[in-house]
Design an enzyme around this catalytic site. Structure first.
Site, short mmCIF file in Angstrom:
data_model
loop_
_atom_site.label_atom_id
_atom_site.label_comp_id
_atom_site.label_asym_id
_atom_site.label_seq_id
_atom_site.Cartn_x
_atom_site.Cartn_y
_atom_site.Cartn_z
N ARG A 82 0.89 -1.18 0.00
CA ARG A 82 0.00 0.00 0.00
C ARG A 82 0.91 1.21 0.00
NH1 ARG A 82 -5.18 1.29 3.77
NH2 ARG A 82 -6.04 -0.05 2.15
N HIS A 108 -7.67 0.95 -6.05
CA HIS A 108 -7.77 0.03 -4.91
C HIS A 108 -8.46 -1.26 -5.40
CE1 HIS A 108 -7.77 -1.38 -0.94
NE2 HIS A 108 -8.69 -0.63 -0.37
N GLN A 157 -10.20 -4.07 -3.09
CA GLN A 157 -11.49 -3.63 -2.52
C GLN A 157 -12.63 -3.88 -3.50
OE1 GLN A 157 -12.19 -2.17 0.63
NE2 GLN A 157 -14.23 -2.70 -0.10
N ASP A 198 -17.57 6.85 -0.38
CA ASP A 198 -16.29 6.67 0.31
C ASP A 198 -16.00 7.99 1.04
OD1 ASP A 198 -13.79 5.76 1.13
OD2 ASP A 198 -12.84 5.96 -0.83
N CYS A 229 -16.40 1.16 1.28
CA CYS A 229 -15.21 0.34 1.52
C CYS A 229 -14.73 0.39 2.96
CB CYS A 229 -14.09 0.77 0.57
SG CYS A 229 -13.50 2.45 0.84
N ARG A 275 -13.18 -9.06 1.85
CA ARG A 275 -11.77 -8.80 1.58
C ARG A 275 -10.95 -10.05 1.89
NH1 ARG A 275 -9.91 -3.54 1.63
NH2 ARG A 275 -7.97 -4.52 0.97
N1 CP Z 1 -11.11 -0.52 2.87
C1 CP Z 1 -9.81 -0.56 3.22
O1 CP Z 1 -8.91 -0.78 2.43
O2 CP Z 1 -9.63 -0.35 4.55
P1 CP Z 1 -8.23 -0.13 5.27
O3 CP Z 1 -7.73 1.24 4.89
O4 CP Z 1 -8.57 -0.21 6.74
O5 CP Z 1 -7.27 -1.18 4.85
N1 NVA Z 2 -10.24 6.59 -0.63
C1 NVA Z 2 -9.74 6.08 0.64
C2 NVA Z 2 -9.89 4.62 0.71
C3 NVA Z 2 -9.50 4.00 2.02
C4 NVA Z 2 -9.63 2.52 2.04
C5 NVA Z 2 -8.31 6.50 0.82
O1 NVA Z 2 -7.51 6.38 -0.12
O2 NVA Z 2 -7.97 6.98 1.91
#
Ligand code: CP
Ligand code: NVA
Length: 310
Positions: A108, A135, A138, A226, A267, A295
């Protein structure tokens, strides 16, 4: 060839479908249904997976960690700052070194180029655990959840209300791969990445834009939102973004304009009374915790696909 899972437009549609089918079987086996994979619990036996986080995470971190352990593998959860990666070593050299030690890498990170360089230089599979741009894990879980609740997503209408962010971008790619209609309902100032949308459209995605959220959700099978401020967004823009996004808050009134059996998706993490009211989030149409659970199952399918064990 090394099988990376970088984005939904990088994996053929039939492979994505295969992963989803297998993930559903993996989930069913866990629930005590007949095991179609006799080795369900040992598919990652003696494999080690590095999980690198340059941003916070609850679901991605824990679902990958638990899923790998449940398949007999081992994990190393690492933050960017504790690696030399956070202190000047290049992404490519990090990838080359990790490839000598581990069987797969989940990362990530911020810039999509970091993910791409990791994949170019690694000789083991690399999985996208979220970038500023997309992502994909997700949205695999989201498609799985949609289909559990509503049947095939092909031809369905999915409406995104809010910021045109990284999660939307993966929905745009999924629209092409799975054949559903995707409507973006948000302010022009927060439109999705034009390049991602244009590429998805060129690959068959049916993406439209509707500035009026009530018109947008007419006939919707799913309403999705989101956070209004993503992890990579500048916090000083919070108030301005909130003012622009307030008309797109998912409320009971907005849900009432969608199909009567529409589902609400997010998400997570959610910010109650910002992008969604508690009444919707905790209400009967909300499937947000099923998305979170899926997930775990879908990432088992992704890992197995990457490692040639699906
Ligand atoms: N939805 C998601 O990816 O959550 P986290 O940021 O907690 O991993
Ligand atoms: N759009 C959000 C998703 C988190 C899972 C972010 O990037 O922070």
């Amino acid at each position: 060839m090394t099988r990376h899972f970088l984005d939904l437009d990088q994996v053929p549609a039939e492979e994505l479908r295969h992963i989803l089918n297998r993930s559903a079987e993996i989930k069913a086996a866990r629930d005590g249904k007949p095991k179609l994979f006799p080795d369900e619990n040992r598919a990652l036996d003696s494999k080690v997976v590095a999980l690198i986080f340059e941003k916070p995470s609850t679901r991605t971190r824990i679902s990958f960690d638990v899923g790998i352990r449940q398949m007999g593998g081992e994990t190393m959860v690492l933050s960017g700052s504790e690696l030399q990666l956070g202190h000047g070593e290049s992404v490519g050299d990090t990838a080359r070194v990790l490839s000598r030690f581990v069987d797969a890498i989940m990362i990530r990170t911020f810039q999509p180029e970091t993910l791409e360089e990791m994949a170019e230089c690694a000789t083991v599979p690399v999985i996208n655990g979220l970038t500023n741009r997309t992502h994909p894990c997700q949205i695999m879980a989201d498609v799985m959840t949609f289909e559990e609740k509503k049947g095939p997503i092909e031809g369905a209408k999915v409406v995104w209300a809010g910021d045109g962010n990284n999660v939307f971008a993966s929905f745009a790619q999924a629209s092409a791969q799975f054949g559903f209609d995707l409507v973006f309902a948000g302010p022009e100032t927060l439109d999705p990445d034009a390049g991602v949308v244009a590429k998805a459209r060129s690959e068959g995605a049916a993406i439209s834009v509707e500035r009026d959220p009530f018109k947008a959700v007419d006939g919707a099978d799913a309403v999705v939102t989101d956070a209004w401020l993503s992890m990579h967004d500048d916090v000083s823009a919070r108030d301005r973004r909130h003012n622009q996004l307030k008309p797109y808050q998912v409320t009971e009134e907005l849900m009432a304009h969608a199909k009567a059996d529409a589902i609400f998706m997010h998400c997570l993490p959610a910010h109650r009374e910002e992008e969604v009211t508690s009444a919707v989030f905790d209400g009967p149409q909300s499937v947000v915790f099923d998305e979170a659970e899926n997930r775990l199952h879908v990432q088992k399918g992704i890992l197995r696909w990457c490692l040639g064990a699906l």
